[in-house]
Design an enzyme around this catalytic site. Structure first.
Site, PDB file in Angstrom:
ATOM      1  N   SER A 161       0.829  -4.619   4.211  1.00 63.25           N
ATOM      2  CA  SER A 161       0.833  -3.265   4.534  1.00 63.25           C
ATOM      3  C   SER A 161       1.809  -2.953   5.582  1.00 63.25           C
ATOM      4  O   SER A 161       2.979  -2.971   5.481  1.00 63.25           O
ATOM      5  CB  SER A 161      -0.579  -2.854   4.810  1.00 63.25           C
ATOM      6  OG  SER A 161      -0.658  -1.510   4.783  1.00 63.25           O
ATOM      7  N   HIS A 162       1.201  -2.402   6.666  1.00 62.01           N
ATOM      8  CA  HIS A 162       1.900  -1.720   7.784  1.00 62.01           C
ATOM      9  C   HIS A 162       2.215  -2.852   8.762  1.00 62.01           C
ATOM     10  O   HIS A 162       2.876  -2.477   9.915  1.00 62.01           O
ATOM     11  CB  HIS A 162       1.093  -0.607   8.492  1.00 62.01           C
ATOM     12  CG  HIS A 162      -0.327  -1.295   8.797  1.00 62.01           C
ATOM     13  ND1 HIS A 162      -1.291  -1.134   8.107  1.00 62.01           N
ATOM     14  CD2 HIS A 162      -0.972  -1.513  10.002  1.00 62.01           C
ATOM     15  CE1 HIS A 162      -2.418  -2.184   8.661  1.00 62.01           C
ATOM     16  NE2 HIS A 162      -1.993  -1.774   9.977  1.00 62.01           N
ATOM     17  N   ASP A 177       4.254   3.977   4.887  1.00 56.56           N
ATOM     18  CA  ASP A 177       4.314   2.524   5.543  1.00 56.56           C
ATOM     19  C   ASP A 177       5.005   1.497   4.616  1.00 56.56           C
ATOM     20  O   ASP A 177       5.424   1.804   3.622  1.00 56.56           O
ATOM     21  CB  ASP A 177       3.080   2.031   6.040  1.00 56.56           C
ATOM     22  CG  ASP A 177       2.072   1.904   4.769  1.00 56.56           C
ATOM     23  OD1 ASP A 177       2.297   2.561   3.555  1.00 56.56           O
ATOM     24  OD2 ASP A 177       1.084   1.152   4.956  1.00 56.56           O
ATOM     25  N   ASP A 225       3.807  -0.788   2.599  1.00 58.30           N
ATOM     26  CA  ASP A 225       3.631  -0.902   1.044  1.00 58.30           C
ATOM     27  C   ASP A 225       3.228   0.763   0.364  1.00 58.30           C
ATOM     28  O   ASP A 225       3.061   0.427  -0.840  1.00 58.30           O
ATOM     29  CB  ASP A 225       2.525  -2.027   0.674  1.00 58.30           C
ATOM     30  CG  ASP A 225       1.161  -1.230   1.125  1.00 58.30           C
ATOM     31  OD1 ASP A 225       1.240  -0.654   2.382  1.00 58.30           O
ATOM     32  OD2 ASP A 225       0.087  -1.441   0.822  1.00 58.30           O
ATOM     33  N   ASP A 239       1.127   2.993   0.924  1.00 55.31           N
ATOM     34  CA  ASP A 239      -0.070   3.667   1.059  1.00 55.31           C
ATOM     35  C   ASP A 239      -0.594   4.709   1.874  1.00 55.31           C
ATOM     36  O   ASP A 239      -1.470   5.317   1.655  1.00 55.31           O
ATOM     37  CB  ASP A 239      -1.287   2.555   0.463  1.00 55.31           C
ATOM     38  CG  ASP A 239      -1.429   1.600   1.576  1.00 55.31           C
ATOM     39  OD1 ASP A 239      -0.760   1.512   2.679  1.00 55.31           O
ATOM     40  OD2 ASP A 239      -2.341   0.777   1.618  1.00 55.31           O
ATOM     41  N   ARG A 240       0.018   4.447   3.181  1.00 59.76           N
ATOM     42  CA  ARG A 240      -0.272   5.186   4.183  1.00 59.76           C
ATOM     43  C   ARG A 240       0.750   6.507   4.358  1.00 59.76           C
ATOM     44  O   ARG A 240       1.815   6.442   3.826  1.00 59.76           O
ATOM     45  CB  ARG A 240      -0.362   4.362   5.451  1.00 59.76           C
ATOM     46  CG  ARG A 240      -1.390   3.269   5.555  1.00 59.76           C
ATOM     47  CD  ARG A 240      -1.409   2.729   7.124  1.00 59.76           C
ATOM     48  NE  ARG A 240      -2.280   1.789   7.244  1.00 59.76           N
ATOM     49  CZ  ARG A 240      -2.893   1.362   8.279  1.00 59.76           C
ATOM     50  NH1 ARG A 240      -2.539   1.942   9.394  1.00 59.76           N
ATOM     51  NH2 ARG A 240      -3.935   0.552   8.404  1.00 59.76           N
ATOM     52  N   LYS A 274      -5.309   4.241  -1.784  1.00 56.48           N
ATOM     53  CA  LYS A 274      -4.736   5.484  -0.990  1.00 56.48           C
ATOM     54  C   LYS A 274      -3.166   5.439  -1.523  1.00 56.48           C
ATOM     55  O   LYS A 274      -2.496   4.424  -1.769  1.00 56.48           O
ATOM     56  CB  LYS A 274      -4.641   5.101   0.529  1.00 56.48           C
ATOM     57  CG  LYS A 274      -4.380   3.774   0.918  1.00 56.48           C
ATOM     58  CD  LYS A 274      -4.650   3.588   2.612  1.00 56.48           C
ATOM     59  CE  LYS A 274      -4.529   2.266   2.929  1.00 56.48           C
ATOM     60  NZ  LYS A 274      -5.651   1.837   4.214  1.00 56.48           N
TER      61      LYS A 274
END
Length: 542
Positions: free
Chosen positions: A113-114, A279, A281, A283-284, A378
């Site tokens: 992710s982030h 971000d 991947d 999703d944010r 998300k």
């Protein structure tokens, strides 16, 4: 085809967090480490045999190598068809959508992710279930239990095609690999959720009115397809749109600390009307207007209040949800709309259960995650498009939309303070806070407080989780939440969330930090942070 059964021994650190297993790249490169976790998933989800499986990742360092390992192990474990995003790339929401679209039994997402990338950065892997949602707490518990018992894993020794060779490939007599374009299906989904012609007119009405920062992460190609090719924007509206394995040395987290340069672009006299960022991947999301970053809590509440102008939500909002640390701004809107608002632990899997049951259609969390029931993850691109749709529909600025909202619903001032601690310090702080919950009510710093430890029973599965964070409520509409983050790979991050509600008929134009300063001092005293950790200055204020 040769299938090898390889002897192994368990690792003690393969308990998935709120979004899968995250460790350093170096740890994942250790012999058997990745293989053990993959096999633990296959052993825990027998339905994968003879079924379809989706694989994709955020393109960070080690992504391709891990995807090749996954493909070979999927063949050895009897998967009949593997659907792979070209070059092993899929944003997290795109992967979730593809799992649902293709009727797959699940999907492996290769992402941290982030978290930072590169050889010295982090890597991650998580399993999403049929329908695209994150694995439940019960399933991740089974996977962890299996990882502590595993003694062998299976791997097919077969040649693989180039991972960017779109089309159908036979891997064995019983398994084929379908490599697909990673972008188009998700872009089609976005077009089905929004009024693209209206957004296109808004976007093209004034040059330079919108700016998007992909942070050298996976969302770049998705943003180019949607904002440039489909909405007719200029390439100049995209920043850092070329994905890099190390995110160009940056921290791909869309927040005012890690995306400070992007936020600074909106402090100038000729700032764009709207900015969005996503971000590692995809999703944010972060939403920015001239001179202002929109709190993710406010963003969620405003989307809820204006859902009727978003075609994918209009006329069908029956319920909403937020994570427990997220401000109660959403609760206020839901009450006005006469719909339920669910409060869940942090982790999108808790939302997915409610989404699958049709109990909610919109959900979000303070950590820059927002989405609807179009996917079971998300979705950063969706949130940015939601803001474009609202501004286009109301013909207003970001500030005007915010102020109209606060005039109607009041304002929930909110901030998150992150403290980087050792694991031992983090445990000591939470143990100290537990003493407050044992008492239930206390007087501290001139405040009358109630204290509890948040637990949650899933209304669909009946599964209960406990110790999800400690809450202090003041007698003046304030709230402090303490929680140890589950997304890091080293030490502990203590997150302190401060929230103060101000009514619509009160002064909601005050400075955020000034309003929340008394709660900040109270939080430090309640946690005994100076004595236990020797440091009270947050490492990040978000």
């Amino acid at each position: 085809m040769t299938i090898k059964v390889i002897e192994t021994t368990p690792f003690s650190d393969q308990k998935p967090g709120t979004a899968g297993l995250r460790e350093s790249v170096a740890r994942f490169r250790e012999p058997h480490y990745l293989n053990n976790f993959i096999q633990s998933v296959f052993d825990s989800v027998p339905d994968l045999a003879g079924a379809r499986l989706v694989i994709g990742g955020d393109g960070r360092h080690f992504n391709r190598e891990a995807a090749q390992t996954l493909i070979r192990m999927a063949v050895a474990n009897g998967v009949s068809e593997i659907i792979l995003g070209a070059d092993a790339i899929l944003s997290t929401p795109a992967a979730a959508h593809l799992v649902a679209l293709e009727g797959a039994a699940g999907g492996f997402l290769l992402t941290a992710s982030h978290n930072p990338g590169g050889p010295d950065g982090d890597f991650g892997i998580k399993f999403n279930v049929r329908g695209g949602g994150q694995a439940s707490a019960e399933l991740t518990d089974r996977i962890h239990a299996r990882s502590l018992q595993i003694r062998e894993y299976r791997e097919a020794h077969i040649p693989l095609p180039r991972l960017d060779d779109i089309g159908l490939h036979s891997l064995s007599e019983g398994c084929r690999l379908r490599i697909v374009d990673p972008v188009n299906a998700h872009a089609d989904l976005m077009e089905s959720q929004f009024d693209f012609p209206a957004i296109a007119r808004w976007l093209q009405a004034r040059p330079g009115r919108f700016l998007f920062d992909a942070m050298h992460a996976v969302t770049g190609p998705y943003a180019r397809e949607v904002f440039v090719r489909r909405l007719g924007g200029d390439d100049s509206l995209l920043l850092n749109a070329s994905p890099r394995e190390d995110f160009a040395g940056g921290h791909p987290d869309p927040n005012p600390v890690d995306a400070a340069d992007f936020v600074a672009r909106f402090a100038t006299a000729d700032a764009p009307d709207l900015g969005g960022a996503s971000d590692g991947d995809g999703d944010r999301n972060m939403i920015v207007g001239p001179g202002r970053m929109v709190s993710p809590c406010d963003s969620l509440a405003i989307i809820c209040a204006n859902h009727d102008c978003i075609p994918g939500l209009a006329g069908r909002l029956k319920g909403v949800a937020r994570s427990m640390p997220t401000s109660r701004a959403l609760d206020t809107v839901a009450q006005a709309l006469g719909i339920p608002c669910h409060e869940t632990p942090t982790g999108w899997r808790f939302f997915a259960s409610l989404l699958d049951a049709g109990q909610i259609q919109l959900c979000g969390e303070e950590s820059f995650g927002t989405s609807s029931d179009h996917v079971r993850e998300k979705d950063g691109l969706w949130a940015v498009l939601a803001w474009m749709q609202m501004l286009a529909s109301h013909n207003c600025s970001v500030d005007e939309l915010l102020e109209r909202h606060w005039q109607r619903f009041g304002r929930h001032y909110f901030v998150r303070h992150d403290h980087a601690l050792s694991s031992e310090q983090g445990d000591a702080v939470m143990a100290h806070l537990d003493q407050h919950t044992d008492r239930g009510r206390l007087t501290l710093g001139g405040y009358e407080l109630s204290a509890d430890s948040f637990s949650y029973t899933d209304p669909i599965s009946g599964h209960t989780v406990t110790r999800q964070g400690i809450r202090l409520h003041t007698d003046t509409g304030g709230r402090i939440v303490f929680r140890l983050s589950g997304t890091g790979t080293q030490g502990a991050t203590l997150r302190i969330y401060l929230e103060q509600a101000v009514a619509a008929d009160a002064d909601w134009r005050q400075d955020r930090d000034g309003v929340l300063e008394p709660l900040s001092r109270l939080a430090l005293e309640a946690a005994n942070l100076r004595k236990l950790c020797g440091e009270t200055t947050p490492t990040a204020v978000i």
